[in-house]
Design a protein around this motif. Sequence first.
Motif, mmCIF file in Angstrom:
data_model
loop_
_atom_site.group_PDB
_atom_site.id
_atom_site.type_symbol
_atom_site.label_atom_id
_atom_site.label_comp_id
_atom_site.label_asym_id
_atom_site.label_seq_id
_atom_site.Cartn_x
_atom_site.Cartn_y
_atom_site.Cartn_z
ATOM 1 N N ASP A 15 0.845 -1.199 0.000
ATOM 2 C CA ASP A 15 0.000 0.000 0.000
ATOM 3 C C ASP A 15 0.881 1.251 0.000
ATOM 4 O O ASP A 15 0.698 2.177 -0.803
ATOM 5 C CB ASP A 15 -0.901 -0.070 1.234
ATOM 6 C CG ASP A 15 -1.727 1.178 1.485
ATOM 7 O OD1 ASP A 15 -1.785 2.046 0.607
ATOM 8 O OD2 ASP A 15 -2.322 1.250 2.579
ATOM 9 N N ASN A 18 2.833 1.631 -3.250
ATOM 10 C CA ASN A 18 1.914 2.118 -4.271
ATOM 11 C C ASN A 18 1.762 3.635 -4.194
ATOM 12 O O ASN A 18 1.794 4.343 -5.212
ATOM 13 C CB ASN A 18 0.561 1.426 -4.076
ATOM 14 C CG ASN A 18 -0.525 1.954 -4.992
ATOM 15 O OD1 ASN A 18 -0.452 1.808 -6.196
ATOM 16 N ND2 ASN A 18 -1.555 2.553 -4.399
ATOM 17 N N THR A 19 1.610 4.168 -2.998
ATOM 18 C CA THR A 19 1.473 5.609 -2.816
ATOM 19 C C THR A 19 2.706 6.349 -3.299
ATOM 20 O O THR A 19 2.607 7.383 -3.976
ATOM 21 C CB THR A 19 1.219 5.931 -1.327
ATOM 22 O OG1 THR A 19 0.006 5.308 -0.909
ATOM 23 C CG2 THR A 19 1.126 7.428 -1.088
ATOM 24 N N LYS A 22 3.011 6.317 -7.142
ATOM 25 C CA LYS A 22 2.104 7.296 -7.735
ATOM 26 C C LYS A 22 2.633 8.719 -7.550
ATOM 27 O O LYS A 22 2.331 9.609 -8.348
ATOM 28 C CB LYS A 22 0.707 7.171 -7.124
ATOM 29 C CG LYS A 22 -0.012 5.901 -7.530
ATOM 30 C CD LYS A 22 -1.499 5.970 -7.228
ATOM 31 C CE LYS A 22 -1.777 6.103 -5.755
ATOM 32 N NZ LYS A 22 -3.242 6.128 -5.476
ATOM 33 N N GLU A 377 -2.555 0.302 -9.685
ATOM 34 C CA GLU A 377 -3.430 0.200 -8.522
ATOM 35 C C GLU A 377 -4.712 -0.543 -8.903
ATOM 36 O O GLU A 377 -5.340 -0.245 -9.908
ATOM 37 C CB GLU A 377 -3.767 1.592 -8.001
ATOM 38 C CG GLU A 377 -4.497 1.590 -6.678
ATOM 39 C CD GLU A 377 -4.661 2.985 -6.121
ATOM 40 O OE1 GLU A 377 -4.187 3.239 -5.009
ATOM 41 O OE2 GLU A 377 -5.261 3.828 -6.810
ATOM 42 N N PRO A 383 -1.909 -2.295 -4.819
ATOM 43 C CA PRO A 383 -1.349 -2.361 -6.162
ATOM 44 C C PRO A 383 -1.173 -3.800 -6.632
ATOM 45 O O PRO A 383 -1.141 -4.739 -5.831
ATOM 46 C CB PRO A 383 0.022 -1.708 -5.983
ATOM 47 C CG PRO A 383 0.424 -2.141 -4.604
ATOM 48 C CD PRO A 383 -0.865 -2.158 -3.789
#
Length: 420
Positions: A15, A18-19, A22, A377, A383
């Motif tokens: 998680d 993934n952030t 991005k 995602e 993701p």
Amino acid sequence: MLLGCIGDDFTGSSDLANTLVKGGMAVTQYCGLPDGPAAPGVEAGVVALKTRSVPVAEAVEQSLAALDWLLAQGCRQIFFKYCSTFDSTPQGNIGPVIDALMDRLDAKTAIVCPAFPGTGRTLYQGHLFVGDRLLSESGMQDHPLTPMTDPDIRRWLSLQTPRKVGHVAHADVAKGAEGIAAGLARELAAGAGPVVVDAIADADLHAIGAAAEGLVLITGGSGVALGLPENFRRAGELAGGSDSFAGVDGPGVVLSGSCSRATRAQVARYKTNHPSLEVTADEVMSGKTTVATLRAFVLENQDAAPLVYSSADPEEVRRAQGVYGTETLAGAIETLFADLAGELARSGIRRIVSAGGETSGAVVRGLGCEALRIGPEIDPGVPALRVEGAELALALKSGNFGGEDFFERALAILSEKGAA
């Protein structure tokens, strides 16, 4: 490496990764403590541990080992990632790990912010909400390992640390980075160490990230990492993104060990169109359900992406824990899923969707993964993942994350066509 991250489970670590991806950072997620130095070009390293529900001393030891490795890679800022529902008990592990990291880094203060508005987790007046419900009324009060019965994060954290816990309320957060920085300074002057910071929207998280530019330690859910990449970009230190992601074709399977409301709804929906087999506590402990029986079921139904699940309702979980013991039962089921994942990968399964933090940690352990590449995602906070050096794609879902159709969409995105 610029930003070093320590995750207390594998779903939360993906998680967070993934952030950061991005946000434009080149990220690698490591499955446990790496054996050697990071590859060139990694801007953010996420060391995924399985320390959420282990004994406190073990959680502290592993977290400090991860910290030392990250510092050796040149990291200037450390992020300790835990669940956006603050999963812990009054005895730990979040507070003791924060204390240990603060001591090792000589950090006078540390932000505490589990909020993740994108998935309905908001923090207001120090109280954590899931949607429109207080944390203690969200279903998390029935968590089998870390029941969250108090939504006041200040009070819960105070049970876990001898340090004074401070608070920056939303009235300060709404003033932006300057208001947050002033609030942090005020709490530090009042003798606080860890400081709970309110956040009810992504704009708050971006402001917290900006205010954290000069801090050596930040802690929280992945949401508070939204604003961190911009600090490095503004300083001209980012190269401009991560490597491309390729999905994997081949048979898929869903392994679910979460008992959350969201996962049980996902299981119920997926069962209507796919072969499924329930793993019950009694059958595991009696030896009736084994890795061999589960492997045979999956391979017989591999063309239909079968589901293997142990996602009982809270009453059944409590009954089984009373009979077999909480730790004994959890260990037996996690070992079963770990061994099953390894067997399935060796048998040609190429896409695995795992639901639940403890289950996902067991799956990754069983697969023997060393590092994961972050892909598109699937749902907020989840993701697609590609195992480095293997024809294997994963989705590691926290129990409460994802829509009811998550399993089918995840399997589709993990394929080469879906990831394109």
